[in-house]
Scaffold this motif. Sequence first.
Motif, short mmCIF file in Angstrom:
data_model
loop_
_atom_site.label_atom_id
_atom_site.label_comp_id
_atom_site.label_asym_id
_atom_site.label_seq_id
_atom_site.Cartn_x
_atom_site.Cartn_y
_atom_site.Cartn_z
N GLU A 60 16.17 29.43 100.11
CA GLU A 60 16.32 29.04 98.72
C GLU A 60 16.84 27.61 98.60
OE1 GLU A 60 17.75 33.42 99.07
OE2 GLU A 60 17.99 31.54 100.17
N LEU A 107 15.21 27.11 90.50
CA LEU A 107 15.40 27.52 91.89
C LEU A 107 14.05 27.69 92.56
CD1 LEU A 107 18.19 30.24 91.53
CD2 LEU A 107 18.43 27.75 91.75
N CYS A 111 12.16 29.02 96.35
CA CYS A 111 12.33 29.77 97.60
C CYS A 111 11.07 29.53 98.43
CB CYS A 111 12.51 31.24 97.30
SG CYS A 111 12.63 32.28 98.76
N TRP A 119 14.10 37.97 92.70
CA TRP A 119 15.34 37.21 92.71
C TRP A 119 16.49 38.15 92.35
CZ3 TRP A 119 16.19 32.27 94.30
CH2 TRP A 119 15.09 31.42 94.43
N TYR A 128 19.66 34.91 95.34
CA TYR A 128 18.90 35.23 96.54
C TYR A 128 17.45 35.54 96.18
CZ TYR A 128 23.55 36.18 98.50
OH TYR A 128 24.85 36.08 98.91
N CYS A 129 16.53 35.06 96.98
CA CYS A 129 15.15 35.53 96.85
C CYS A 129 14.90 36.59 97.92
CB CYS A 129 14.15 34.39 96.95
SG CYS A 129 14.03 33.60 98.54
N THR A 144 21.56 30.59 97.27
CA THR A 144 21.91 29.26 96.77
C THR A 144 22.87 29.44 95.59
OG1 THR A 144 21.03 27.14 95.99
CG2 THR A 144 19.91 29.12 95.22
#
Length: 127
Positions: free
Chosen positions: A6, A20, A22, A36, A95-96, A121
């Motif tokens: 990310e 964002l 990823c 996500w 988070y992805c 991230t």
Amino acid sequence: QVQLVESGGGLVQAGDSLRLSCAASGRTFSSYALGWFRQAPGKEREFVAAISRSGGITYYADSVKGRFTISRGNAKNSVNLQMNSLKPEDTAVYYCAAHYTLGSSTFYFKEADYDYWGQGTQVTVSS
């Protein structure tokens, strides 16, 4: 296997926007449904948004619906999260995640459904 990284997090003010991204490794990225999630300090990780393999189906948590948009670029092996009208309560590590699936229109919103995760991230929204 898929490796996810990310980027795009940061410190913003309430009302601002952030995007964002990823990035995923692996040649079969298009075979994965993506999502996500986020985890705020002292809280459990929670679902934010999901997108199907085809990219045609998206699903959002009520808390972000209308403000966040998930999209994927299979040619670029990436999944993005456009976040608008950010609020202090959006502060979290984002988070992805990826889940291998044969279903082109299936999405997943349970953490346990996902096979691969990025390292996260940080997004911080000040009031």
